[in-house]
Write a protein that holds these residues in place. Structure first.
Motif, mmCIF file in Angstrom:
data_model
loop_
_atom_site.group_PDB
_atom_site.id
_atom_site.type_symbol
_atom_site.label_atom_id
_atom_site.label_comp_id
_atom_site.label_asym_id
_atom_site.label_seq_id
_atom_site.Cartn_x
_atom_site.Cartn_y
_atom_site.Cartn_z
ATOM 1 N N LEU A 29 27.287 -7.261 74.817
ATOM 2 C CA LEU A 29 27.478 -6.029 74.068
ATOM 3 C C LEU A 29 27.716 -6.234 72.583
ATOM 4 O O LEU A 29 27.303 -5.407 71.777
ATOM 5 N N ASP A 30 28.401 -7.299 72.220
ATOM 6 C CA ASP A 30 28.789 -7.423 70.818
ATOM 7 C C ASP A 30 27.619 -7.769 69.912
ATOM 8 O O ASP A 30 27.793 -7.901 68.703
ATOM 9 N N TYR A 31 26.416 -7.890 70.451
ATOM 10 C CA TYR A 31 25.235 -8.049 69.613
ATOM 11 C C TYR A 31 24.468 -6.744 69.447
ATOM 12 O O TYR A 31 23.441 -6.713 68.762
ATOM 13 N N TYR A 32 24.939 -5.690 70.098
ATOM 14 C CA TYR A 32 24.207 -4.438 70.104
ATOM 15 C C TYR A 32 25.114 -3.278 69.700
ATOM 16 O O TYR A 32 26.317 -3.314 69.904
ATOM 17 N N ALA A 33 24.494 -2.263 69.153
ATOM 18 C CA ALA A 33 25.188 -1.003 68.944
ATOM 19 C C ALA A 33 25.226 -0.245 70.262
ATOM 20 O O ALA A 33 24.266 -0.288 71.045
ATOM 21 N N ILE A 34 26.334 0.416 70.514
ATOM 22 C CA ILE A 34 26.468 1.250 71.696
ATOM 23 C C ILE A 34 26.756 2.672 71.262
ATOM 24 O O ILE A 34 27.720 2.921 70.527
ATOM 25 N N GLY A 35 25.904 3.561 71.676
ATOM 26 C CA GLY A 35 26.096 4.965 71.378
ATOM 27 C C GLY A 35 26.541 5.726 72.614
ATOM 28 O O GLY A 35 26.184 5.376 73.725
ATOM 29 N N CYS A 50 29.251 6.246 67.969
ATOM 30 C CA CYS A 50 28.523 4.982 68.005
ATOM 31 C C CYS A 50 29.427 3.856 67.531
ATOM 32 O O CYS A 50 30.237 4.041 66.603
ATOM 33 N N MET A 51 29.276 2.696 68.166
ATOM 34 C CA MET A 51 29.992 1.493 67.736
ATOM 35 C C MET A 51 28.979 0.439 67.358
ATOM 36 O O MET A 51 28.092 0.105 68.162
ATOM 37 N N ASP A 52 29.103 -0.081 66.164
ATOM 38 C CA ASP A 52 28.203 -1.125 65.704
ATOM 39 C C ASP A 52 28.540 -2.448 66.386
ATOM 40 O O ASP A 52 29.705 -2.779 66.565
ATOM 41 N N GLY A 53 27.511 -3.197 66.778
ATOM 42 C CA GLY A 53 27.740 -4.437 67.499
ATOM 43 C C GLY A 53 28.333 -5.545 66.660
ATOM 44 O O GLY A 53 29.172 -6.324 67.131
ATOM 45 N N SER A 54 27.928 -5.632 65.401
ATOM 46 C CA SER A 54 28.316 -6.777 64.589
ATOM 47 C C SER A 54 29.777 -6.742 64.163
ATOM 48 O O SER A 54 30.477 -7.755 64.217
ATOM 49 N N ASP A 55 30.255 -5.580 63.736
ATOM 50 C CA ASP A 55 31.623 -5.515 63.218
ATOM 51 C C ASP A 55 32.515 -4.543 63.972
ATOM 52 O O ASP A 55 33.693 -4.408 63.636
ATOM 53 N N GLY A 56 31.983 -3.882 64.973
ATOM 54 C CA GLY A 56 32.789 -2.965 65.769
ATOM 55 C C GLY A 56 33.150 -1.680 65.071
ATOM 56 O O GLY A 56 33.993 -0.921 65.568
ATOM 57 N N SER A 57 32.523 -1.407 63.934
ATOM 58 C CA SER A 57 32.819 -0.150 63.241
ATOM 59 C C SER A 57 32.308 1.023 64.062
ATOM 60 O O SER A 57 31.346 0.890 64.823
ATOM 61 N N THR A 58 32.967 2.148 63.912
ATOM 62 C CA THR A 58 32.621 3.316 64.709
ATOM 63 C C THR A 58 32.371 4.533 63.826
ATOM 64 O O THR A 58 32.860 4.623 62.692
ATOM 65 N N ASP A 59 31.640 5.471 64.382
ATOM 66 C CA ASP A 59 31.369 6.731 63.711
ATOM 67 C C ASP A 59 31.281 7.813 64.774
ATOM 68 O O ASP A 59 30.863 7.527 65.909
ATOM 69 N N TYR A 60 31.690 9.010 64.403
ATOM 70 C CA TYR A 60 31.726 10.111 65.359
ATOM 71 C C TYR A 60 31.188 11.387 64.717
ATOM 72 O O TYR A 60 31.268 11.574 63.499
ATOM 73 N N VAL A 61 30.689 12.265 65.562
ATOM 74 C CA VAL A 61 30.322 13.576 65.052
ATOM 75 C C VAL A 61 31.596 14.405 64.890
ATOM 76 O O VAL A 61 32.633 14.127 65.497
ATOM 77 N N ASP A 62 31.494 15.421 64.063
ATOM 78 C CA ASP A 62 32.687 16.200 63.715
ATOM 79 C C ASP A 62 33.349 16.845 64.928
ATOM 80 O O ASP A 62 34.579 16.980 64.966
ATOM 81 N N SER A 63 32.550 17.239 65.918
ATOM 82 C CA SER A 63 33.102 17.975 67.056
ATOM 83 C C SER A 63 34.054 17.131 67.902
ATOM 84 O O SER A 63 34.864 17.682 68.656
#
Length: 122
Positions: A29-35, A50-63
């Motif tokens: 998993l840590d080589y891939y983005a997971i949405g 979504c979580m980025d595979g390389s650095d584990g950063s995350t992003d979310y929709v406003d809802s």
């Protein structure tokens, strides 16, 4: 063979919490983005986080921002979606998917799990 399996869905009351799991096999998993995505009855599937595979950063929709949190356990090769303060409008089938990176439009995901039902109702 790349495979994703979601679990953890169920029925929960408004204001409650659930944690969904997305277990991966056939790849690390840590080589891939997971949405994380969801599809409510009669609506199109939408990307919610979504979580980025390389650095584990995350992003979310406003809802879901501030209520949902994505985390990862590399030892278990599993990504989690912690859902708090659930609302009836969160009712949907939830899916995880793997891709190369997190795009803002939630495109580019190629491998999908089978989905798990989340129902928020009193």
């Amino acid at each position: 063979q790349l495979q994703l399996v979601e679990s953890g869905g169920g029925l929960v009351q408004p204001g409650g919490s659930l944690r969904l799991s997305c277990a991966a096999s056939g790849f690390t998993l840590d080589y891939y983005a997971i949405g994380w995505f969801r599809q409510a009855p009669g609506k199109e599937r939408e990307g919610i986080g979504c979580m980025d595979g390389s650095d584990g950063s995350t992003d979310y929709v406003d809802s879901v921002k501030g209520r949902f949190t994505i985390s990862r356990d590399n030892a278990k090769n599993t990504v989690y979606l912690q859902m708090n303060s659930l609302k009836p409008e969160d009712t949907a089938v939830y899916y995880c998917a793997s891709g190369l990176i997190c795009y803002s439009d939630y495109s580019g995901f190629s491998s999908w799990g089978q989905g798990t039902q989340v129902t928020v109702s009193s």
